[in-house]
Design an enzyme around this catalytic site. Structure first.
Site, PDB file in Angstrom:
ATOM      1  N   TYR A   1      -2.490  -1.498 -14.019  1.00 58.60           N
ATOM      2  CA  TYR A   1      -1.202  -2.140 -13.747  1.00 58.60           C
ATOM      3  C   TYR A   1      -0.117  -1.074 -13.704  1.00 58.60           C
ATOM      4  O   TYR A   1      -0.277   0.026 -14.230  1.00 58.60           O
ATOM      5  CB  TYR A   1      -0.894  -3.213 -14.792  1.00 58.60           C
TER       6      TYR A   1
ATOM      7  N   SER B   1      -2.620   2.420 -17.712  1.00 58.76           N
ATOM      8  CA  SER B   1      -1.730   2.001 -16.637  1.00 58.76           C
ATOM      9  C   SER B   1      -1.594   3.128 -15.633  1.00 58.76           C
ATOM     10  O   SER B   1      -2.185   4.184 -15.782  1.00 58.76           O
ATOM     11  CB  SER B   1      -0.346   1.650 -17.182  1.00 58.76           C
TER      12      SER B   1
ATOM     13  N   LYS C   1       0.838  -1.198   0.000  1.00 62.52           N
ATOM     14  CA  LYS C   1       0.000   0.000   0.000  1.00 62.52           C
ATOM     15  C   LYS C   1       0.874   1.248   0.000  1.00 62.52           C
ATOM     16  O   LYS C   1       1.795   1.374   0.803  1.00 62.52           O
ATOM     17  CB  LYS C   1      -0.890   0.013   1.240  1.00 62.52           C
TER      18      LYS C   1
ATOM     19  N   ALA D   1      -7.579   5.376 -20.125  1.00 58.42           N
ATOM     20  CA  ALA D   1      -8.935   5.624 -19.626  1.00 58.42           C
ATOM     21  C   ALA D   1      -8.943   6.049 -18.160  1.00 58.42           C
ATOM     22  O   ALA D   1      -9.795   6.841 -17.741  1.00 58.42           O
ATOM     23  CB  ALA D   1      -9.786   4.370 -19.813  1.00 58.42           C
TER      24      ALA D   1
END
Length: 117
Positions: free
Chosen positions: A58, A25, A9, A74
């Protein structure tokens, strides 16, 4: 039994760029990737604190020491430059192993996206 648990995280980093005209990405400063035990190509979930958006994509390595957090393709429509995000990844592991597993969680300076020493 296998379960999915938090692996890594990056907590509260600022989006530095949103590039709509790119193959999808997220670009992440390589220093942050190393500190959070993340690798290029790893699937991550991006949680936008400012607007509540949640998306999966990713990782692409960003320039080391740059503080880069760039949503590409996007995903660029889901964030604004300056938004604070949390970036998380998960791992599948055996239930017993998961009981003692410790995720890599880092808290960079959200003004600069650099690691706090």
């Amino acid at each position: 039994m296998m379960i999915e648990v938090l692996k890594s995280k990056i907590h509260r980093v600022k989006v530095t760029q949103a590039n709509l005209n790119y193959v999808g990405s997220i670009t992440i400063d390589e220093d942050l990737m190393d500190a959070a035990n993340m690798i290029e190509g790893e699937k991550v979930q991006v949680l936008d604190i400012d607007n509540g958006e949640r998306l999966e994509t990713y990782i692409i390595k960003g320039e080391r020491g740059s503080g880069a957090i760039c949503l590409n393709g996007a995903a660029a429509r889901k964030v604004a430059v300056g938004d604070l995000v949390i970036i998380v990844s998960y791992a599948l592991m055996d239930f017993e192993e998961a009981k003692s597993f410790k995720p890599s969680v880092i808290f960079p300076d959200s003004a600069t996206n650099h690691l706090v020493k």
